[in-house]
Design an enzyme around this catalytic site. Structure first.
Site, PDB file in Angstrom:
ATOM      1  N   ARG A  58       0.856  -1.198   0.000  1.00  0.00           N
ATOM      2  CA  ARG A  58       0.000   0.000   0.000  1.00  0.00           C
ATOM      3  C   ARG A  58       0.890   1.246   0.000  1.00  0.00           C
ATOM      4  O   ARG A  58       0.612   2.232  -0.665  1.00  0.00           O
ATOM      5  CB  ARG A  58      -0.962   0.003   1.202  1.00  0.00           C
ATOM      6  N   TYR A 107     -16.630  16.391 -16.144  1.00  0.00           N
ATOM      7  CA  TYR A 107     -17.124  15.014 -16.118  1.00  0.00           C
ATOM      8  C   TYR A 107     -18.213  14.875 -15.034  1.00  0.00           C
ATOM      9  O   TYR A 107     -18.015  15.313 -13.898  1.00  0.00           O
ATOM     10  CB  TYR A 107     -15.957  14.048 -15.879  1.00  0.00           C
ATOM     11  N   ASP A 144      -7.405  18.851 -14.683  1.00  0.00           N
ATOM     12  CA  ASP A 144      -7.691  17.493 -15.131  1.00  0.00           C
ATOM     13  C   ASP A 144      -7.288  17.439 -16.606  1.00  0.00           C
ATOM     14  O   ASP A 144      -7.948  18.021 -17.471  1.00  0.00           O
ATOM     15  CB  ASP A 144      -9.185  17.194 -14.930  1.00  0.00           C
ATOM     16  N   LYS A 180      -8.321   6.353 -19.511  1.00  0.00           N
ATOM     17  CA  LYS A 180      -8.492   6.909 -20.855  1.00  0.00           C
ATOM     18  C   LYS A 180      -7.188   6.794 -21.655  1.00  0.00           C
ATOM     19  O   LYS A 180      -6.671   5.712 -21.797  1.00  0.00           O
ATOM     20  CB  LYS A 180      -8.993   8.343 -20.761  1.00  0.00           C
TER      21      LYS A 180
HETATM   22  O1  P1T Z   1     -13.659   6.788 -14.415  1.00  0.00           O
HETATM   23  P1  P1T Z   1     -12.492   7.248 -13.620  1.00  0.00           P
HETATM   24  O2  P1T Z   1     -11.194   6.584 -13.967  1.00  0.00           O
HETATM   25  O3  P1T Z   1     -12.758   7.236 -12.138  1.00  0.00           O
HETATM   26  O4  P1T Z   1     -12.220   8.792 -14.027  1.00  0.00           O
HETATM   27  C1  P1T Z   1     -13.113   9.821 -13.802  1.00  0.00           C
HETATM   28  C2  P1T Z   1     -12.884  10.929 -14.800  1.00  0.00           C
HETATM   29  C3  P1T Z   1     -12.138  12.029 -14.434  1.00  0.00           C
HETATM   30  N1  P1T Z   1     -11.908  13.054 -15.289  1.00  0.00           N
HETATM   31  C4  P1T Z   1     -12.387  13.026 -16.544  1.00  0.00           C
HETATM   32  C5  P1T Z   1     -12.116  14.178 -17.467  1.00  0.00           C
HETATM   33  C6  P1T Z   1     -13.120  11.934 -16.996  1.00  0.00           C
HETATM   34  O5  P1T Z   1     -13.580  11.948 -18.266  1.00  0.00           O
HETATM   35  C7  P1T Z   1     -13.386  10.848 -16.105  1.00  0.00           C
HETATM   36  C8  P1T Z   1     -14.206   9.679 -16.528  1.00  0.00           C
HETATM   37  N2  P1T Z   1     -14.986   9.904 -17.667  1.00  0.00           N
HETATM   38  C9  P1T Z   1     -15.824   9.015 -18.278  1.00  0.00           C
HETATM   39  C10 P1T Z   1     -16.043   7.770 -17.833  1.00  0.00           C
HETATM   40  C11 P1T Z   1     -16.514   9.520 -19.503  1.00  0.00           C
HETATM   41  O6  P1T Z   1     -17.059   8.719 -20.287  1.00  0.00           O
HETATM   42  O7  P1T Z   1     -16.486  10.731 -19.703  1.00  0.00           O
END
Ligand code: P1T
Length: 384
Positions: free
Chosen positions: A53, A105, A177, A202
């Protein structure tokens, strides 16, 4: 080896930074260390790692590489982008105020509004396409400004350097972000930001086979606090997922170029189509902030949004007719995805909030993959 960006290009660092042949076996590729714990030669004496961890060699190599690509010294890998955001929120205290861009998001908005507001943090959401709007929203207790650029899903741009200057003038920090651009196209820390977040689900991983997040900073104080929080809250990324992300970084540069080539071709095609109302892609000269896009980023990426004539029925018809584009949430993978923000990624926003931000029924978002350009265009053409 010091993989400085003065000496080595992005592509080289993406393949080598944080990685050297394994000292025990000579393995060229960083091994996947599947262990929860490490031997102590006597109580409290160990070879750098004591418990996974707190640290794991595979995760450390990946964190060093991804931080290097953002031009920073400290990177922390999380089990999701949302857990990265959650951990950053723990840098703040009850009563603190955060200013955020209004278009973001849906899951991040939900985390702030429905989880952290209850814990005593206060949020203001506003359109920051004009950075001057920020100054009026700053309060004595504003500690953080949180932006996406481009925003999800409307593809609005925010001038990172201008927003950083205003945040700092008021004693607040700036978090960007950077999920949509990846460090290949945009380096927020070099523009004055203090923290960078990626949903590595992503582009960084890029193959739609894991969920992950990373938070990066070059500020030693923030780095120390994040290390403590990552270890204490325990939202770490698994060694296996860190291994996959480390491998994926090696092709980030060529993937981002391929995404951009396809997205530009599709944006141009859609812009000229009679059934399309408007297209938002920063690489189009028609994007209201195209000049900022060219100044702030070195490429325009694979994301675009457009509005189809005929409202929800037309949007639904298109999404049912595509064959190559998959109807699914998420983005940044090698395969092309299509989605309806109002009913999918941003459904957690109230109808009023979506209307206020501009996420309408006819809005469609594409994550353009790296398939053949011709095939993607043909698919949209037949579906439209
Ligand atoms: O899904 P996660 O790995 O927890 O990430 C969240 C997140 C944070 N910031 C941005 C700009 C994002 O697009 C996302 C997640 N977005 C999607 C799942 C989507 O389809 O837009």
């Amino acid at each position: 080896m010091n993989w400085s960006d003065e000496e080595f290009g992005f592509e080289t660092r993406a393949i080598h930074a944080g990685q050297s042949p394994d000292s025990a076996t000579g393995a060229v590729v960083t091994p996947l260390y599947l262990t929860s714990t490490y031997i102590h030669s006597e109580p409290g004496v160990f070879q750098g790692y004591d418990y996974s961890r707190a640290g794991n060699p595979t995760r450390s190599a990946y964190e060093e590489c991804v931080a290097n690509l953002e031009g920073a010294r400290f990177g922390f890998a999380f089990a999701s982008g949302c857990l990265g955001a959650t951990t950053v929120m723990h840098l703040l205290s009850q009563g603190d105020h955060i200013v955020c861009c209004d278009d973001m998001y849906g899951g991040t908005y939900r985390l702030f509004e429905e989880v952290f507001r209850k814990s005593g943090l206060d949020f203001t959401f506003l359109d920051l396409s004009e950075p001057a709007a920020l100054a009026g929203a700053m309060r004595d207790n504003t500690r953080l400004v949180w932006i996406e650029s481009p925003t999800n899903p409307l593809m609005k741009l925010i001038d990172i350097a201008a927003v950083a200057a205003i945040a700092h003038e008021h004693g607040a920090r700036l978090m960007v972000d950077n999920t949509f651009m990846s460090p290949y196209f945009q380096r927020p820390l070099a523009l004055g930001a203090d923290l960078v977040l990626h949903s590595t689900t992503k582009y960084i991983n890029g193959h739609s086979d894991l969920i992950g997040g990373v938070v990066i900073t070059d500020d030693a104080e923030l780095g120390g606090q994040l290390k403590f929080l990552n270890q204490s809250l325990g939202g770490i990324q698994s060694a296996f997922d860190a291994f996959l992300c480390l491998r994926s970084l090696k092709t980030l540069a060529i993937r981002m170029e391929a995404h951009t080539k396809n997205a530009l071709a599709i944006a141009e095609f859609l812009q000229g189509h009679p059934k399309v109302e408007w297209v938002a892609y920063p690489g189009l000269a028609s994007h209201p902030q195209h000049e900022l896009a060219c100044r702030q980023t070195s490429g325009h990426g694979g994301m675009l949004a457009f509005s189809i004539k005929g409202g929800l029925p037309a949007a639904k018809a298109l999404m049912s007719k595509v064959r190559l584009f998959t109807l699914a949430e998420s983005l940044g993978g090698v395969e092309s995805l299509i989605e309806h923000p109002g009913l999918m990624t941003h459904a957690s926003l109230s109808t009023e909030k979506r209307a206020e931000v501009g996420i309408g029924d006819s809005l469609i978002r594409l994550s353009v993959g790296i398939e053949s350009t011709h095939d993607l265009l043909r698919d949209l053409e037949q579906a439209l």
